[in-house]
Motif scaffolding. Sequence first.
Motif, PDB file in Angstrom:
ATOM      1  N   GLN A  18      32.176 -39.002 -85.119  1.00  0.00           N
ATOM      2  CA  GLN A  18      32.825 -40.291 -84.892  1.00  0.00           C
ATOM      3  C   GLN A  18      33.081 -40.430 -83.397  1.00  0.00           C
ATOM      4  O   GLN A  18      33.621 -39.526 -82.769  1.00  0.00           O
ATOM      5  CB  GLN A  18      34.136 -40.381 -85.675  1.00  0.00           C
ATOM      6  N   ALA A  30      24.696 -40.288 -87.311  1.00  0.00           N
ATOM      7  CA  ALA A  30      25.927 -40.615 -88.027  1.00  0.00           C
ATOM      8  C   ALA A  30      25.999 -42.094 -88.372  1.00  0.00           C
ATOM      9  O   ALA A  30      26.793 -42.493 -89.226  1.00  0.00           O
ATOM     10  CB  ALA A  30      27.141 -40.210 -87.196  1.00  0.00           C
ATOM     11  N   ASN A  75      28.510 -36.236 -89.275  1.00  0.00           N
ATOM     12  CA  ASN A  75      29.709 -37.040 -89.507  1.00  0.00           C
ATOM     13  C   ASN A  75      30.481 -37.265 -88.217  1.00  0.00           C
ATOM     14  O   ASN A  75      31.710 -37.410 -88.233  1.00  0.00           O
ATOM     15  CB  ASN A  75      30.607 -36.366 -90.548  1.00  0.00           C
ATOM     16  N   PRO A 130      25.626 -34.703 -98.568  1.00  0.00           N
ATOM     17  CA  PRO A 130      26.546 -34.213 -97.528  1.00  0.00           C
ATOM     18  C   PRO A 130      26.157 -32.826 -97.028  1.00  0.00           C
ATOM     19  O   PRO A 130      26.298 -32.523 -95.850  1.00  0.00           O
ATOM     20  CB  PRO A 130      27.909 -34.200 -98.223  1.00  0.00           C
TER      21      PRO A 130
END
Length: 843
Positions: free
Chosen positions: A304, A321, A302, A88
């Motif tokens: 969206q 992503a 990350n 991460p």
Amino acid sequence: MDISQHIKLVEGETKALQSWATAVAESEDSYFHKAQQLVSQLGAHYREDGLTQLGFWTPELTAEVIQTEREIYLEVFTPLETIDFRAPQQTIPFRRDSIPLPQQGEFVWGVLSGLQPGTREQAGSFYWLRYYDNVQGVMHVIRDVFANSLPYGSFAPAELYDMEQLQQNRADRSYFQRTALPTALISRASLSEIVLPRVPAPVNILQIHVGTASAEGTFEGLTQIYRQISQKLANKEPLTPAQENYVGYDAIQLLPIEPTIEYRLDDGNEAHEFFAIAGDSELEPEKVSFNRPISITLRKPNTQNWGYDVPILGSTTTNPALLGSLRPDELVDFIATLHNFSQGPIQLIYDLVYGHADNQAVELINRQFFKGPNMYGQDLNHQLPIVRAILLEMQQRKLNTGADGIRIDGGQDFRFFNPLTGRIEQDDPYLLAMSDVVQEIDGYQRLLFTIFEDGRPWPEEGWEKKSTYRDLIALKPESYQWGPLIFAHNTPTLQGFWAQKWQRVCEVMFKGDRWITGCANHDTVRRGNQVALSEKIDWNLGETLPEVINNAYDNPATYLWVYGFSPGLPMDFLNALMRGSWGFFRNTDTRYGVKVVSEEAGFLDWQVTPELYEEPDAFPRLKALGFNKLEVLRQFVKALAVAIVETDYNLEKVAQICQYCLSDTPGVCEIEPLKNLNQADKPEFLALLDIPKLEAFAMAFMEDGYELCRVARYHSAIESGRSCFNLALRNYRHENPWLRENLGERDRFNSVRDEEKTIFYGMRTAPRRKPTDRDRRVVLVAHMGGKPAIAQLKDWLNLDLSQWQLAIASPDLKIDKTLENLPGMELKDGQGFLLEARRPTAK
């Protein structure tokens, strides 16, 4: 990791590249043809000899104020430690090199040694151009629009990648050898002797949003699903109901998979950057440290998004992503899995967005790409020869990852002012050129299957009724267009919807053989969420709004009509098949985040039940803010929508209005959704509401909503009868490909339409291809909406049921094999059946 070898400019190879570019520029070819040749060499190409060839189009560097020596250089970041692409967050030491590159007019060219190519196993060197603006005193970056790998997003430097190795290692090379022509054969023949094969149209399509189509939300997750299904089918093992919803299709159309916009703040982004260079805030070039280790913090992207907010830069690559491994190979692995599927190859269709760019693109690529603002962001400057050539070259490189078809988004947006006619005209030649981009993989070439989305005369008032949806089919008869019932504003949750659409339904039946048909897609389901609760809802579809919308877009009667009787090319949407949630959610901006939330207010009514909201893993972020009750959340979001309209999206005033309504003073609120809010239920988070709190709320809403749309959440609730029925219909379509043709003279199609109900019925006969063919006939009866009604087959079609047999019936309709109970049978909303003519018994 040894990087002791310095990166160097190879003078001889660079001069040869420049000489080639000069020869092209000075040739007598048209501006566009010259541009096509030049852009073919732009980007970063890792060569077989270990050298790296680079080319940038840099019109922003032609101004005299920045034409000074040694201020244009390639900046290269090479990792000194192994990057864990699944971490991460990590901080890695990099070596930072700067290499001056020569400028040649609007281009910068160079051939270099010492750059490290990326592969599946190792990270490559990261790179971009830098230059110093002497007038503004600002250091600028020029990014590679043709990047092959952007593991840390569009704002990060691109990664040099060994694309030749990627293609050599793909597992579906034999597939292309079977479906394309060898490049060597084409090069030896004259153009008149060669007709490139075009990928044939599929029988049906499954539309998939990669981010919600698996538990992981990545291509890896989707690949694993299809590998498991392929193996099960090869071993003749039964599928789960959820797995059945992924198969029975010979093509998959992905929502756009290009990099989308990223989260940006006006006052600094270091905490949000995916590629954050330590201490890189210096403006003057002499303060930037080179040729020594620096620390860079890497954060796994990350973002969206539904996919259509594209900055254009990086359209040749994949949104990181959606890559669990952050390696380009992951997409190719998925494509190869489809092409090698045990039951036969499954085609892959890309959804290409080249009609517009998000406003964020202005920060990433030069302004010559744009004509000006539009309702989506920026119009692209397709009329500038080099921009036109770049966009087509970007498309070709994207297609060379292995797609079989393309869907061109927003064809009606490709418009320009023609000074010769004084009118705004459609750029049809560009759209047709997109359809004819040649794919070349592993030495084989072919043309791809093409779908256009085009609703011209949009945005003219009344466009939905005026549009023929056939303009591009007329120009390119082998292509397809989205038909009128799947294009937009499809709201089958309303009473009498199919009766109101009867004219369009008839158009589908009599001239829809080149239309994409169906009911549910990413846009129409979202439109369903926006239906006002004051509208006349068809409560025959369910007792709650979620039941109504699920039964409207996953409707047995509609499927019977589309798959068992209607011409055209059916397409389904995975989220609708799974009866899961869907909405337009993005966690990528603060500027319009609150506005997007307000537009998704209906999501909470149509897609979320109190029971779902109370599940422990549902809406965790909003619950952490104190929204423990669904009704309180609904009231607040609807209040936001009202306040945004009243203030013309002035967030400061929105906060003030909502704060006023949320005060303890009774009777002062003018916003209806908040008038009856119980003060005891009011989340403490809403006290002293301000812009930062509104933005935090919007982010929580977006991310919670997106997580709710992952279809894996709904797998266990899928009814086997429903999934089996849908799969049986898809198989029926494959077994009867003649159904894709328009109705003929011997066919019948009609309806029973009144204020209480709408029923479609008809009879089709397969065309006789040769004299020995026997008639194959099918009968449809489908209750498309309203109150129950009796199926009057004798009156409607004058059938002798002894000559017919049941083909398929909706899951909850009990018809015996002899059809004895069919006369007088009552059909409810969504029920229906197909009959087939009995074949003569062999003597």
